[in-house]
Structures are given as C-alpha cells and as structure tokens.
Design a protein around this motif. Sequence first.
Motif, mmCIF file in Angstrom:
data_model
loop_
_atom_site.group_PDB
_atom_site.id
_atom_site.type_symbol
_atom_site.label_atom_id
_atom_site.label_comp_id
_atom_site.label_asym_id
_atom_site.label_seq_id
_atom_site.Cartn_x
_atom_site.Cartn_y
_atom_site.Cartn_z
ATOM 1 N N LEU A 114 0.818 -1.213 0.000
ATOM 2 C CA LEU A 114 0.000 0.000 0.000
ATOM 3 C C LEU A 114 0.852 1.264 0.000
ATOM 4 C CD1 LEU A 114 -2.649 1.476 0.068
ATOM 5 C CD2 LEU A 114 -2.774 1.086 2.546
ATOM 6 N N LYS A 115 1.713 1.404 0.981
ATOM 7 C CA LYS A 115 2.396 2.689 1.138
ATOM 8 C C LYS A 115 3.492 2.882 0.100
ATOM 9 C CE LYS A 115 4.076 5.883 4.641
ATOM 10 N NZ LYS A 115 4.249 6.123 6.085
ATOM 11 N N PHE A 116 4.301 1.856 -0.137
ATOM 12 C CA PHE A 116 5.413 2.013 -1.076
ATOM 13 C C PHE A 116 4.966 1.813 -2.515
ATOM 14 C CE2 PHE A 116 8.976 0.291 -3.545
ATOM 15 C CZ PHE A 116 9.846 1.363 -3.467
ATOM 16 N N PHE A 117 4.463 0.624 -2.826
ATOM 17 C CA PHE A 117 4.100 0.355 -4.216
ATOM 18 C C PHE A 117 2.920 1.207 -4.672
ATOM 19 C CE2 PHE A 117 6.508 -3.613 -3.447
ATOM 20 C CZ PHE A 117 7.397 -3.496 -4.504
ATOM 21 N N GLY A 118 2.020 1.546 -3.758
ATOM 22 C CA GLY A 118 0.930 2.447 -4.125
ATOM 23 C C GLY A 118 1.464 3.781 -4.594
ATOM 24 N N ALA A 119 2.431 4.335 -3.864
ATOM 25 C CA ALA A 119 3.022 5.623 -4.252
ATOM 26 C C ALA A 119 3.801 5.509 -5.551
ATOM 27 C CB ALA A 119 3.926 6.135 -3.135
ATOM 28 N N VAL A 120 4.533 4.419 -5.709
ATOM 29 C CA VAL A 120 5.297 4.218 -6.948
ATOM 30 C C VAL A 120 4.353 4.151 -8.141
ATOM 31 C CG1 VAL A 120 6.740 2.578 -8.216
ATOM 32 C CG2 VAL A 120 7.246 3.094 -5.820
ATOM 33 N N ARG A 121 3.301 3.357 -8.021
ATOM 34 C CA ARG A 121 2.377 3.171 -9.144
ATOM 35 C C ARG A 121 1.621 4.449 -9.479
ATOM 36 N NH1 ARG A 121 0.692 -2.446 -6.288
ATOM 37 N NH2 ARG A 121 2.073 -3.861 -7.464
ATOM 38 N N LEU A 122 1.137 5.147 -8.452
ATOM 39 C CA LEU A 122 0.397 6.384 -8.730
ATOM 40 C C LEU A 122 1.310 7.434 -9.350
ATOM 41 C CD1 LEU A 122 -1.901 6.681 -5.580
ATOM 42 C CD2 LEU A 122 -2.531 5.943 -7.886
ATOM 43 N N SER A 123 2.540 7.507 -8.881
ATOM 44 C CA SER A 123 3.478 8.462 -9.471
ATOM 45 C C SER A 123 3.713 8.139 -10.939
ATOM 46 C CB SER A 123 4.811 8.440 -8.705
ATOM 47 O OG SER A 123 4.631 8.821 -7.353
ATOM 48 N N GLY A 156 9.401 1.625 9.421
ATOM 49 C CA GLY A 156 10.688 2.258 9.171
ATOM 50 C C GLY A 156 11.275 1.847 7.836
ATOM 51 N N ALA A 157 11.183 0.554 7.526
ATOM 52 C CA ALA A 157 11.727 0.060 6.263
ATOM 53 C C ALA A 157 10.941 0.603 5.075
ATOM 54 C CB ALA A 157 11.715 -1.472 6.257
ATOM 55 N N VAL A 158 9.622 0.607 5.188
ATOM 56 C CA VAL A 158 8.786 1.141 4.115
ATOM 57 C C VAL A 158 9.065 2.632 3.920
ATOM 58 C CG1 VAL A 158 6.410 1.650 3.429
ATOM 59 C CG2 VAL A 158 6.967 -0.587 4.393
ATOM 60 N N ASN A 159 9.141 3.366 5.020
ATOM 61 C CA ASN A 159 9.381 4.810 4.927
ATOM 62 C C ASN A 159 10.739 5.116 4.300
ATOM 63 O OD1 ASN A 159 6.928 5.174 6.138
ATOM 64 N ND2 ASN A 159 7.736 5.864 8.104
ATOM 65 N N ALA A 160 11.769 4.350 4.691
ATOM 66 C CA ALA A 160 13.098 4.574 4.129
ATOM 67 C C ALA A 160 13.091 4.309 2.624
ATOM 68 C CB ALA A 160 14.123 3.683 4.825
ATOM 69 N N ALA A 161 12.408 3.244 2.218
ATOM 70 C CA ALA A 161 12.322 2.932 0.787
ATOM 71 C C ALA A 161 11.571 4.022 0.036
ATOM 72 C CB ALA A 161 11.640 1.579 0.595
ATOM 73 N N LEU A 162 10.478 4.510 0.617
ATOM 74 C CA LEU A 162 9.683 5.541 -0.049
ATOM 75 C C LEU A 162 10.443 6.861 -0.117
ATOM 76 C CD1 LEU A 162 7.122 6.443 -1.399
ATOM 77 C CD2 LEU A 162 6.038 6.685 0.859
ATOM 78 N N ALA A 163 11.191 7.185 0.925
ATOM 79 C CA ALA A 163 11.994 8.407 0.893
ATOM 80 C C ALA A 163 13.065 8.316 -0.191
ATOM 81 C CB ALA A 163 12.640 8.655 2.252
ATOM 82 N N ASN A 164 13.690 7.143 -0.330
ATOM 83 C CA ASN A 164 14.686 6.950 -1.365
ATOM 84 C C ASN A 164 14.060 7.081 -2.746
ATOM 85 O OD1 ASN A 164 16.436 5.327 -3.301
ATOM 86 N ND2 ASN A 164 17.719 5.271 -1.460
ATOM 87 N N PHE A 165 12.885 6.478 -2.928
ATOM 88 C CA PHE A 165 12.180 6.598 -4.202
ATOM 89 C C PHE A 165 11.814 8.049 -4.491
ATOM 90 C CE2 PHE A 165 7.886 7.079 -6.041
ATOM 91 C CZ PHE A 165 8.204 6.759 -7.360
ATOM 92 N N GLY A 166 11.343 8.762 -3.469
ATOM 93 C CA GLY A 166 10.973 10.159 -3.654
ATOM 94 C C GLY A 166 12.144 11.001 -4.121
ATOM 95 N N LYS A 167 13.320 10.746 -3.562
ATOM 96 C CA LYS A 167 14.512 11.489 -3.978
ATOM 97 C C LYS A 167 14.877 11.144 -5.415
ATOM 98 C CE LYS A 167 18.005 14.230 -2.869
ATOM 99 N NZ LYS A 167 17.818 15.642 -2.486
ATOM 100 N N ALA A 168 14.756 9.860 -5.768
ATOM 101 C CA ALA A 168 15.039 9.457 -7.147
ATOM 102 C C ALA A 168 14.049 10.103 -8.115
ATOM 103 C CB ALA A 168 14.996 7.935 -7.259
#
Length: 261
Positions: A114-123, A156-168
Amino acid sequence: MKLENKVAVVSGGSRGIGKVIATQLASEGCDVVISARTQEDLDQAAAEIGAVSGGGRVVAVAADLATLEGCEALHREATAEFDSIDILVNCAGATKSGPFLELSDDLWQDGFDLKFFGAVRLSRLFWPQLVASHGSVVHIVGGMARTPNPNFAIGGAVNAALANFGKALAGLGLEDDVNVNIIHPGQTRTERLNEMMSDQAARTGETPEAVLEATVKRQGIRRLGLPEDVASLAVFLCTSDARHIHGTAISVDGGATKSLF
C-alpha cells in the motif's frame, strides 16, 4: 495560495492527514480527488471537504491502492473527470507495528504493497499529466525513515524505501519540470494514533491522557503534532512559491528528530 482551479489527487484522503490535506487544498480553490478503500468513509469525507471548498469539485474514488488494479482505477476515474492533473499527494498507508518476531511475511507485504508500491504506481500513472501541467508531487512518509525503531520495523523500512524513491523521482522531476518533495510527519493526533493510545492504555491500565503525556516526554517535544501541521506544509509545497524547494525531505515532528540528517 495560488491554487485556484488546480486539480489535486490525494490518496488516503478519507481520514487523518490525507483528509486534512485534501480539505486545505479544496479551501484554496482546488478540485480534489480523494481515494481510499471504503466508499462510506470517502462519501463522508467528501461531504465535509465540499462544505469548506472554494467552489471546487470533490470526487471520491473507492479503490484498493495496494493493487495495480486499484491504482489504475483511480487514475482512470481522475483523468476521466478532469482534463488536467496538477498535484499528487501520496498519503495512503498504515503499517503494522509490534515486536519484530511477531511480524509475519503477510504484514510486511501489506506494508509495502500500500504505502510504497501504491506511491510508486500512482506516481508512474499520473506522471504524464503532471509533466503536462508542470505539477507537484508530495510524498507523506514518516520520521521512522531516519530513526529506526525495533517495534516499528515494517514502517521504518517502508518509509526509508519511499523516501529513497521520492529522492530518485525528484531527479526525474528536474528533467520534466515536476516538483517532488517528501514530508516526514512525527507522531500526529490522527484517529489511528488515538486508537493506538487507547489500546495501549487498556493494556497497561493507564489513562489515554497518561499515555499521551509519556509519549510527549519520551520524544522530548512540547506536544504531538496535528494533521493541520503537516497539511499546511504540503499545501505550500504545491504552490509556485515553493518551486525552488525540490527533492527535499522535511520533518514536521516538533523537534523529535535530534539528528542533523
């Protein structure tokens, strides 16, 4: 705030921080599309947001954003309703906390879906519309991306991954003229946090007020945050005044994060 006639898509917009972000965007003149899993919650949120909007439309789309099909449904309905999409706020996703050895693979998978892949897909889905409108993306992530906690390993792991994706994604945004930023809320007085405090109080025999006081003291802050604290920054980051703020991760936690970075 220079957002009149803009169109914003807010995932997780039926409650908590997402709902308040959608409300503030609507009050600034945006048309707003909100999405979450439960239609009843969305309908209630849409009515409340519409009551304070500046005349803009509020569209509620029930979809499971933990799946590709749900993300595609939100994109399909949003682009059918509006010719242009100017803002994407990724705010969906609540992860399970608890002792590491009690966290199953399914709980880990749910957190990332939900949190990580949802953000990746919507972006990815909304990127062409955001490029066309020179729009903005705001990822609502969380302070545990920077400060791991053994009882919040999934989050924490999901947030770190999402923050890294956001920077990319911000790197791509430089090429395509789409503003991308990250907000790390600290513990915020949402319905979910209130429920967690009540559950903890029931387990320990304390009052919810005592649990709140102990939480504030443990974090070394003056108070817990409110959804409005996060929403005000999110809305500002979507305006032209924030065009030179790009690829940043900003903490809104009352000073709970003590590290430099």
